[in-house]
Write a protein that holds these residues in place. Sequence first.
Motif, PDB file in Angstrom:
ATOM      1  N   VAL A   1       0.834  -1.209   0.000  1.00  0.00           N
ATOM      2  CA  VAL A   1       0.000   0.000   0.000  1.00  0.00           C
ATOM      3  C   VAL A   1       0.861   1.248   0.000  1.00  0.00           C
ATOM      4  O   VAL A   1       0.613   2.220  -0.726  1.00  0.00           O
ATOM      5  N   PHE A   2       1.927   1.228   0.816  1.00  0.00           N
ATOM      6  CA  PHE A   2       2.756   2.430   0.986  1.00  0.00           C
ATOM      7  C   PHE A   2       3.994   2.455   0.086  1.00  0.00           C
ATOM      8  O   PHE A   2       4.501   3.543  -0.234  1.00  0.00           O
ATOM      9  N   PHE A   3       4.491   1.281  -0.306  1.00  0.00           N
ATOM     10  CA  PHE A   3       5.768   1.250  -1.032  1.00  0.00           C
ATOM     11  C   PHE A   3       5.699   0.548  -2.384  1.00  0.00           C
ATOM     12  O   PHE A   3       6.722   0.346  -3.026  1.00  0.00           O
ATOM     13  N   GLY A   4       4.523   0.167  -2.825  1.00  0.00           N
ATOM     14  CA  GLY A   4       4.372  -0.427  -4.141  1.00  0.00           C
ATOM     15  C   GLY A   4       4.430  -1.941  -4.134  1.00  0.00           C
ATOM     16  O   GLY A   4       4.785  -2.579  -3.132  1.00  0.00           O
ATOM     17  N   ALA A   5       4.094  -2.533  -5.284  1.00  0.00           N
ATOM     18  CA  ALA A   5       3.955  -3.987  -5.398  1.00  0.00           C
ATOM     19  C   ALA A   5       5.229  -4.737  -5.039  1.00  0.00           C
ATOM     20  O   ALA A   5       5.198  -5.776  -4.363  1.00  0.00           O
ATOM     21  N   ASP A   6       6.382  -4.223  -5.460  1.00  0.00           N
ATOM     22  CA  ASP A   6       7.643  -4.951  -5.258  1.00  0.00           C
ATOM     23  C   ASP A   6       7.995  -5.119  -3.784  1.00  0.00           C
ATOM     24  O   ASP A   6       8.743  -6.024  -3.421  1.00  0.00           O
ATOM     25  N   SER A   7       7.454  -4.256  -2.925  1.00  0.00           N
ATOM     26  CA  SER A   7       7.790  -4.311  -1.498  1.00  0.00           C
ATOM     27  C   SER A   7       7.203  -5.531  -0.800  1.00  0.00           C
ATOM     28  O   SER A   7       7.590  -5.835   0.338  1.00  0.00           O
ATOM     29  N   ILE A   8       6.294  -6.252  -1.454  1.00  0.00           N
ATOM     30  CA  ILE A   8       5.728  -7.440  -0.812  1.00  0.00           C
ATOM     31  C   ILE A   8       6.818  -8.476  -0.508  1.00  0.00           C
ATOM     32  O   ILE A   8       6.716  -9.239   0.452  1.00  0.00           O
ATOM     33  N   TRP A   9       7.883  -8.482  -1.313  1.00  0.00           N
ATOM     34  CA  TRP A   9       8.957  -9.452  -1.079  1.00  0.00           C
ATOM     35  C   TRP A   9       9.793  -9.097   0.150  1.00  0.00           C
ATOM     36  O   TRP A   9      10.579  -9.930   0.631  1.00  0.00           O
ATOM     37  N   TRP A  10       9.633  -7.878   0.676  1.00  0.00           N
ATOM     38  CA  TRP A  10      10.348  -7.460   1.888  1.00  0.00           C
ATOM     39  C   TRP A  10       9.571  -7.773   3.159  1.00  0.00           C
ATOM     40  O   TRP A  10      10.093  -7.616   4.267  1.00  0.00           O
ATOM     41  N   SER A  11       8.325  -8.206   3.033  1.00  0.00           N
ATOM     42  CA  SER A  11       7.482  -8.390   4.222  1.00  0.00           C
ATOM     43  C   SER A  11       8.069  -9.409   5.193  1.00  0.00           C
ATOM     44  O   SER A  11       8.026  -9.213   6.413  1.00  0.00           O
ATOM     45  N   ILE A  12       8.646 -10.486   4.669  1.00  0.00           N
ATOM     46  CA  ILE A  12       9.217 -11.507   5.548  1.00  0.00           C
ATOM     47  C   ILE A  12      10.424 -10.963   6.313  1.00  0.00           C
ATOM     48  O   ILE A  12      10.669 -11.320   7.462  1.00  0.00           O
ATOM     49  N   ILE A  13      11.187 -10.059   5.685  1.00  0.00           N
ATOM     50  CA  ILE A  13      12.364  -9.479   6.351  1.00  0.00           C
ATOM     51  C   ILE A  13      11.934  -8.615   7.518  1.00  0.00           C
ATOM     52  O   ILE A  13      12.475  -8.723   8.636  1.00  0.00           O
ATOM     53  N   VAL A  14      10.945  -7.760   7.291  1.00  0.00           N
ATOM     54  CA  VAL A  14      10.420  -6.908   8.366  1.00  0.00           C
ATOM     55  C   VAL A  14       9.908  -7.770   9.514  1.00  0.00           C
ATOM     56  O   VAL A  14      10.175  -7.509  10.693  1.00  0.00           O
ATOM     57  N   ALA A  15       9.190  -8.845   9.174  1.00  0.00           N
ATOM     58  CA  ALA A  15       8.622  -9.719  10.199  1.00  0.00           C
ATOM     59  C   ALA A  15       9.707 -10.420  11.015  1.00  0.00           C
ATOM     60  O   ALA A  15       9.605 -10.516  12.248  1.00  0.00           O
ATOM     61  N   GLU A  16      10.758 -10.911  10.360  1.00  0.00           N
ATOM     62  CA  GLU A  16      11.815 -11.641  11.079  1.00  0.00           C
ATOM     63  C   GLU A  16      12.611 -10.723  12.005  1.00  0.00           C
ATOM     64  O   GLU A  16      13.005 -11.132  13.101  1.00  0.00           O
ATOM     65  N   VAL A  17      12.858  -9.507  11.574  1.00  0.00           N
ATOM     66  CA  VAL A  17      13.573  -8.561  12.444  1.00  0.00           C
ATOM     67  C   VAL A  17      12.756  -8.289  13.702  1.00  0.00           C
ATOM     68  O   VAL A  17      13.256  -8.368  14.835  1.00  0.00           O
ATOM     69  N   ALA A  18      11.476  -7.977  13.528  1.00  0.00           N
ATOM     70  CA  ALA A  18      10.621  -7.662  14.673  1.00  0.00           C
ATOM     71  C   ALA A  18      10.448  -8.871  15.585  1.00  0.00           C
ATOM     72  O   ALA A  18      10.520  -8.767  16.816  1.00  0.00           O
ATOM     73  N   ALA A  19      10.230 -10.062  15.000  1.00  0.00           N
ATOM     74  CA  ALA A  19      10.020 -11.270  15.801  1.00  0.00           C
ATOM     75  C   ALA A  19      11.287 -11.678  16.547  1.00  0.00           C
ATOM     76  O   ALA A  19      11.211 -12.192  17.673  1.00  0.00           O
ATOM     77  N   SER A  20      12.441 -11.462  15.945  1.00  0.00           N
ATOM     78  CA  SER A  20      13.697 -11.798  16.613  1.00  0.00           C
ATOM     79  C   SER A  20      13.905 -10.931  17.845  1.00  0.00           C
ATOM     80  O   SER A  20      14.349 -11.412  18.894  1.00  0.00           O
ATOM     81  N   ILE A  21      13.569  -9.655  17.744  1.00  0.00           N
ATOM     82  CA  ILE A  21      13.679  -8.756  18.894  1.00  0.00           C
ATOM     83  C   ILE A  21      12.754  -9.230  20.017  1.00  0.00           C
ATOM     84  O   ILE A  21      13.142  -9.286  21.192  1.00  0.00           O
TER      85      ILE A  21
END
Length: 463
Positions: free
Chosen positions: A427-447
């Motif tokens: 929604v905020f960064f365009g279609a290609d950013s969907i591939w970054w969703s797992i990275i954001v999730a792993e960083v937050a979950a690791s913390i």
Amino acid sequence: TSMAGRQFDNSTVTTVRGIKGMDVLSQHFTKSKLLKYTLPTMAMMLVSSAYGIIDGLFVSNLVGKDALASMTIVLPFIVIVSALGIMMGSGGSAVVGQLLGAGDRKGANRAFSLIAWATFVTGVVCSVLGMAFMDEAVVLLGASAEMAPMAATYGKIVFLCLPMFMITYVFEMFCSVAGKPGFGFLSSLTAGVVNIGLDAVLMGVFGMGIEGAATATCIAEYSSAMLMVVLFARGKVGVLKLVRPRWVQGVLPRSIANGVSEMVGCAAMSVVATAYNLQLMTLFGPDGVAAYAVIEYASMLIGAAFGGLTEGMAPLMSYQHGAGNNHEKRSLFGNGATLTAAMGIGAFLVAQLLAQPLAFAFTGYDGALMALTIHAFRMYSIAFLLMGVTYFGSVMFTAVENGKISALISFVHTFVFELGSIILLPVFFGADSIWWSIIVAEVAASILTIGLVARHAKGYGWR
């Protein structure tokens, strides 16, 4: 009183070690020894993932990308339902492992057998209900009008072997508890060899298409399950034996409470996969779903490696927790954490190197799809660096019977961090950013995971 709260003196531990096979669980594990012990469990999970991947490889190259996308659409539904077996296998292994640590081998066999039979009965019920509602399910999962018939056909055939899949997972987890993780690998290898051989025959020779892939999977699961039933019933798998089921007070509730986190984690990943599929159909069409299928297969292998390490060492932690041996718990925790971190780095490097060959193997017949797959996979694989943190933390809490925290880690990681990223990033960064969703999730979950471990480590003897 919970076994987790019991303490045992040295004479008790010595007696336990005197039981044939129990010395395997009670010994000291260095990093290399721990890796060697868990390798069969890792190999078991890798083989289980690999033959599912080979299904996809055959389907993609022999039937086409729409068939691959159809299979990818229905897989989350299959995994969500079968997660009940994962719950009983993971949660029950903690209960039985602590009984063995306390020296109660007879009670451990009764508990193990009750868990196995309860899982099988649950699988039969789920199989019937799943087949009854498969047509409606694939539509809700995002299948287009062209994809729905193939997706429903694949799902209905695979659901015929759902009880076998669930019970096999339980048996494979208990091979580690019994001190014989190699038998779990034998089970997976049996299923893998049967599945791959039948894929080649049913799809390659007889041209059965997606029905052939599902039939091969079904027969493979029955083969593996029957092998495990025979071995456990004859007492050939270490210290555990499948006996006549008898009700044992508290075993099933404790198993469910302990294993609910693994079930939530598995089911949540399926919900996330569904969300990915729905978003990708909107953003990229069937090509996006096909590309994600390849990424998901690779992710399954990485997850299998992490899961094999953590699930393989969980019975050791449960055993030492039941025996009240904090020294060994500290050693296991530290060595396991180090191995997890090393595997994350290795997984990332391998993924970057193999992105192009892997994409070519699955999608080489379509240049545009192959380019999309390579691009997406190289972005997605950054998450492999941290993926093991939540695996490790969640399973360690399960091993000491703290299913609540384990479930919290799994739930927040997937339903809050990952699902939220899938929905919001495009929604905020365009279609290609969907591939970054797992990275954001792993960083937050690791913390989150590191914070919870730090808070409870002293109480559980991890430091």
